[in-house]
Scaffold this active site. Sequence first.
Site, PDB file in Angstrom:
ATOM      1  N   ARG A 194      -2.987 -50.474  22.212  1.00 13.45           N
ATOM      2  CA  ARG A 194      -2.709 -49.990  23.626  1.00 13.45           C
ATOM      3  C   ARG A 194      -2.062 -48.677  23.297  1.00 13.45           C
ATOM      4  O   ARG A 194      -2.163 -47.633  23.939  1.00 13.45           O
ATOM      5  CB  ARG A 194      -1.958 -51.088  24.275  1.00 13.45           C
ATOM      6  CG  ARG A 194      -2.912 -52.122  24.941  1.00 13.45           C
ATOM      7  CD  ARG A 194      -2.075 -53.289  25.333  1.00 13.45           C
ATOM      8  NE  ARG A 194      -2.753 -54.356  26.152  1.00 13.45           N
ATOM      9  CZ  ARG A 194      -3.570 -55.091  25.478  1.00 13.45           C
ATOM     10  NH1 ARG A 194      -3.849 -55.248  24.012  1.00 13.45           N
ATOM     11  NH2 ARG A 194      -4.410 -56.172  26.113  1.00 13.45           N
ATOM     12  N   ARG A 203     -13.771 -70.817  16.963  1.00 15.41           N
ATOM     13  CA  ARG A 203     -12.503 -71.462  16.227  1.00 15.41           C
ATOM     14  C   ARG A 203     -12.337 -72.906  16.552  1.00 15.41           C
ATOM     15  O   ARG A 203     -11.647 -73.449  15.832  1.00 15.41           O
ATOM     16  CB  ARG A 203     -11.261 -70.715  16.753  1.00 15.41           C
ATOM     17  CG  ARG A 203     -11.284 -69.217  16.362  1.00 15.41           C
ATOM     18  CD  ARG A 203      -9.989 -68.603  16.533  1.00 15.41           C
ATOM     19  NE  ARG A 203     -10.176 -67.277  15.893  1.00 15.41           N
ATOM     20  CZ  ARG A 203      -9.138 -66.343  16.367  1.00 15.41           C
ATOM     21  NH1 ARG A 203      -8.435 -66.277  17.558  1.00 15.41           N
ATOM     22  NH2 ARG A 203      -9.476 -65.005  15.719  1.00 15.41           N
ATOM     23  N   ARG A 221      -7.870 -65.404  11.593  1.00 15.24           N
ATOM     24  CA  ARG A 221      -6.747 -66.345  11.874  1.00 15.24           C
ATOM     25  C   ARG A 221      -7.077 -67.640  11.149  1.00 15.24           C
ATOM     26  O   ARG A 221      -6.370 -68.446  11.006  1.00 15.24           O
ATOM     27  CB  ARG A 221      -6.564 -66.403  13.211  1.00 15.24           C
ATOM     28  CG  ARG A 221      -6.208 -65.245  14.034  1.00 15.24           C
ATOM     29  CD  ARG A 221      -5.277 -65.229  14.978  1.00 15.24           C
ATOM     30  NE  ARG A 221      -5.446 -63.939  15.882  1.00 15.24           N
ATOM     31  CZ  ARG A 221      -4.301 -62.934  15.510  1.00 15.24           C
ATOM     32  NH1 ARG A 221      -3.359 -63.152  14.495  1.00 15.24           N
ATOM     33  NH2 ARG A 221      -4.457 -61.834  16.109  1.00 15.24           N
ATOM     34  N   ASP A 238      -4.224 -67.254  20.392  1.00 15.40           N
ATOM     35  CA  ASP A 238      -4.688 -66.692  19.115  1.00 15.40           C
ATOM     36  C   ASP A 238      -3.680 -67.760  18.090  1.00 15.40           C
ATOM     37  O   ASP A 238      -4.293 -67.746  16.898  1.00 15.40           O
ATOM     38  CB  ASP A 238      -4.238 -65.408  18.825  1.00 15.40           C
ATOM     39  CG  ASP A 238      -5.104 -64.525  19.548  1.00 15.40           C
ATOM     40  OD1 ASP A 238      -6.172 -64.772  19.951  1.00 15.40           O
ATOM     41  OD2 ASP A 238      -4.572 -63.305  19.770  1.00 15.40           O
ATOM     42  N   SER A 294      -2.051 -56.185  19.364  1.00 14.69           N
ATOM     43  CA  SER A 294      -2.132 -55.888  20.888  1.00 14.69           C
ATOM     44  C   SER A 294      -1.447 -54.773  21.484  1.00 14.69           C
ATOM     45  O   SER A 294      -2.089 -53.746  21.995  1.00 14.69           O
ATOM     46  CB  SER A 294      -1.909 -56.949  21.903  1.00 14.69           C
ATOM     47  OG  SER A 294      -2.554 -58.167  21.841  1.00 14.69           O
TER      48      SER A 294
END
Length: 450
Positions: free
Chosen positions: A44, A367, A409, A336, A40
């Site tokens: 950014r 998921r 993931r 997550d 993340s």
Amino acid sequence: MPVSAVVTTKSTEDRQDLIIQPPLSGLSLVGSITVPGDKSISHRALMLGAIATGETKIHGLLLGEDPRSTAACFQAMGAEISPLNTEQVTIKGIGLGQLQEPADILNAGNSGTTLRLMLGLLASHPGRFFSVTGDSSLRSRPMSRVVKPLQEMGAHIWGRKGNSLAPLAVQGSQLKPTHYHSPIASAQVKSCILLAGLMVEGETTVTEPALSRDHSERMLRAFGAKIRINPETSSATVIGPAQLSGQTVIVPGDISSAAFWLVAGAIVPNSELVIENVGVNPTRTGILEVLEMMGADIKRENQREVAGEPVADLRVRYSQLQACTIAGDLIPRLIDEIPILAVAALFARGTTVIRDAAELRVKESDRISAVASQLNRMGGKVTELPDGLEITGTTALTGCELETYLDHRIAMSLAIAALNATGTTTIHGAEAAAISYPDFTTTLQKLCQR
Ligand code: S3P
């Protein structure tokens, strides 16, 4: 006498199988490791570096495929970004409002963060036209959550299914301020609107039902934007037009990547792992709270603040886990990590219940369904709920053939489950791990060979 697990890979063209064969007994994971930079924060840093005035230096950037997509998109719009590496990336920012119209379609690959955050910037560039797309997973993920609030601000965006699916076409325009009450706690939605508000005269506010990760607010402030936070209402405001100037960003290790080792250390008997330099921003530490609630032995050591983000070394030791309930405001703080928490729950006494997590159905894969189907294939007792999972722990797992649904993931969570299974597990589509953790297999091999 040290005992090893055999971890190998088999590659054909661009597909990879990860094959894990634990010993019959006696495996333990011991050592100190680092994890790659926070995904993340990496996105950014690249974006703000590109739109700020002057030079930005990024140390510790994640070299996963997702940040590479972000870098490629902003390069296509005129930002000068040095070759990506973890030591130092230098960006010559082009200044707010100066993104150039790209000559081709911008491709965000697998990355929802790239596409949703970027849309806020594109929509607020008057007179320029952009088209954006992604891979087949991203093209099936909902974009109306950002398209609708941007349209309320006056944006012009078109796409399939009522402007809700990529590919999307954006005609940039002068936007007006808004106070958007988001129905979901989503940092991607919040960040998209705040980025759109950078060039808008006045106050642009997002209120969310629970606080999501606040990396955008922290980094925008560090780059010089006027940001106001109201913690009582989970609101963030940007006061525009902003002035952004290039900064040095030091990216901490990603707690979402550390999560795999935290759970591995907690469930593999006699393990003790130290994961160094992990970001422990309170909007991301739900995983630590839940594992502690389950009875895991986790210590935060050497706590410090690095470039506006809290950081610590995390020490985890094996212990018998207990089931727990994960729901409510905690969910956005560990969204997550739910696949790997489901693996932890398989080794906990009792039934773990995860609710309020319907968002999992629209991630890189569904998921909820992926976790339930693959862990059940191994012999787990996992029930799908509309908005979560119910997992009854301590049934023995057996190695078998598994699918990742090309979700990074899911791939890594299944690899950790395989360490505690009897027999060989073959994970098809393991190349997906490179989205957020290109060295995952190498670290796993290192920890398993003693
Ligand atoms: C992210 C926000 C979360 C998270 C994603 C990264 C971000 O998504 O799941 O991996 O960097 O803003 P949502 O905003 O959809 O919850």
